[in-house]
Motif scaffolding. Structure first.
Motif, PDB file in Angstrom:
ATOM      1  N   GLU A   1     -28.137 136.537 -37.254  1.00  0.00           N
ATOM      2  CA  GLU A   1     -28.205 135.085 -37.237  1.00  0.00           C
ATOM      3  C   GLU A   1     -27.775 134.572 -38.600  1.00  0.00           C
ATOM      4  N   LEU A   2     -26.912 133.564 -38.595  1.00  0.00           N
ATOM      5  CA  LEU A   2     -26.491 132.924 -39.843  1.00  0.00           C
ATOM      6  C   LEU A   2     -27.189 131.577 -39.953  1.00  0.00           C
ATOM      7  N   LEU A   3     -27.809 131.349 -41.097  1.00  0.00           N
ATOM      8  CA  LEU A   3     -28.425 130.065 -41.380  1.00  0.00           C
ATOM      9  C   LEU A   3     -27.611 129.413 -42.490  1.00  0.00           C
ATOM     10  N   VAL A   4     -26.878 128.373 -42.133  1.00  0.00           N
ATOM     11  CA  VAL A   4     -26.007 127.665 -43.063  1.00  0.00           C
ATOM     12  C   VAL A   4     -26.843 126.619 -43.792  1.00  0.00           C
ATOM     13  N   VAL A   5     -26.882 126.714 -45.130  1.00  0.00           N
ATOM     14  CA  VAL A   5     -27.747 125.839 -45.921  1.00  0.00           C
ATOM     15  C   VAL A   5     -26.912 125.102 -46.969  1.00  0.00           C
ATOM     16  N   TYR A   6     -27.091 123.794 -47.015  1.00  0.00           N
ATOM     17  CA  TYR A   6     -26.473 122.961 -48.040  1.00  0.00           C
ATOM     18  C   TYR A   6     -27.604 122.334 -48.836  1.00  0.00           C
ATOM     19  N   VAL A   7     -27.591 122.499 -50.154  1.00  0.00           N
ATOM     20  CA  VAL A   7     -28.644 121.958 -51.011  1.00  0.00           C
ATOM     21  C   VAL A   7     -28.068 120.820 -51.847  1.00  0.00           C
ATOM     22  N   ILE A   8     -28.717 119.677 -51.747  1.00  0.00           N
ATOM     23  CA  ILE A   8     -28.355 118.527 -52.565  1.00  0.00           C
ATOM     24  C   ILE A   8     -29.199 118.605 -53.826  1.00  0.00           C
TER      25      ILE A   8
END
Length: 143
Positions: free
Chosen positions: A31-38
């Motif tokens: 499973e890939l968990l795509v994370v973008y952090v501001i």
């Protein structure tokens, strides 16, 4: 296996995404968990009104990042047959990616190497360097 893919909205994040997709497509249950952090600092002194505006702005930034960066990446992965989902968080990038990996019991974090340079990165270190030095799980840096 669960992999965290740290996106930055630039080409380096796209390379990390492609690397994760290649791993997931290799036939393992992944499973890939795509994370973008501001990048967001909670440490500032503001009035109650400024805090209310800041909270509203924060929610708008999350929705925008999800729409423009994370959702398209997750859609691309799903179209390729990869089990994927996404999230957007505020905070220190390295700390937040590490926390998400811990909370999600991820096996690895994958990020792209940025081309950030200059005196600031030499004095304070880059996000990638901080993540590599302090992460609780293995970190793969994609060039």
């Amino acid at each position: 296996m669960k992999l965290i893919i740290g996106l930055d909205g630039h080409g380096s994040g796209e390379r990390a995404l492609q690397f994760g997709q290649n791993l997931a497509s290799a036939g393992t249950d992944c499973e890939l968990l795509v994370v973008y952090v501001i990048e967001w600092s909670p440490f500032s002194f503001q009035t109650a009104e400024e805090n209310a505006q800041r909270h509203k702005r924060r929610e708008e930034e999350i929705a925008l990042a999800m729409e423009r960066v994370v959702a398209p990446a997750v859609d691309t992965l799903k179209k390729a047959g990869v089990n994927a989902r996404g999230m957007v968080r505020h905070g220190n990038v390295a700390d937040t990616l590490n926390a998400v990996a811990s909370d999600e019991k991820a096996d690895q974090i994958i990020v792209g190497r940025t081309s950030e340079g200059g005196i600031a990165s030499r004095l304070f270190g880059s996000v990638t360097a901080n993540l590599v030095m302090h992460a609780d799980v293995p970190v793969t840096v994609v060039a």
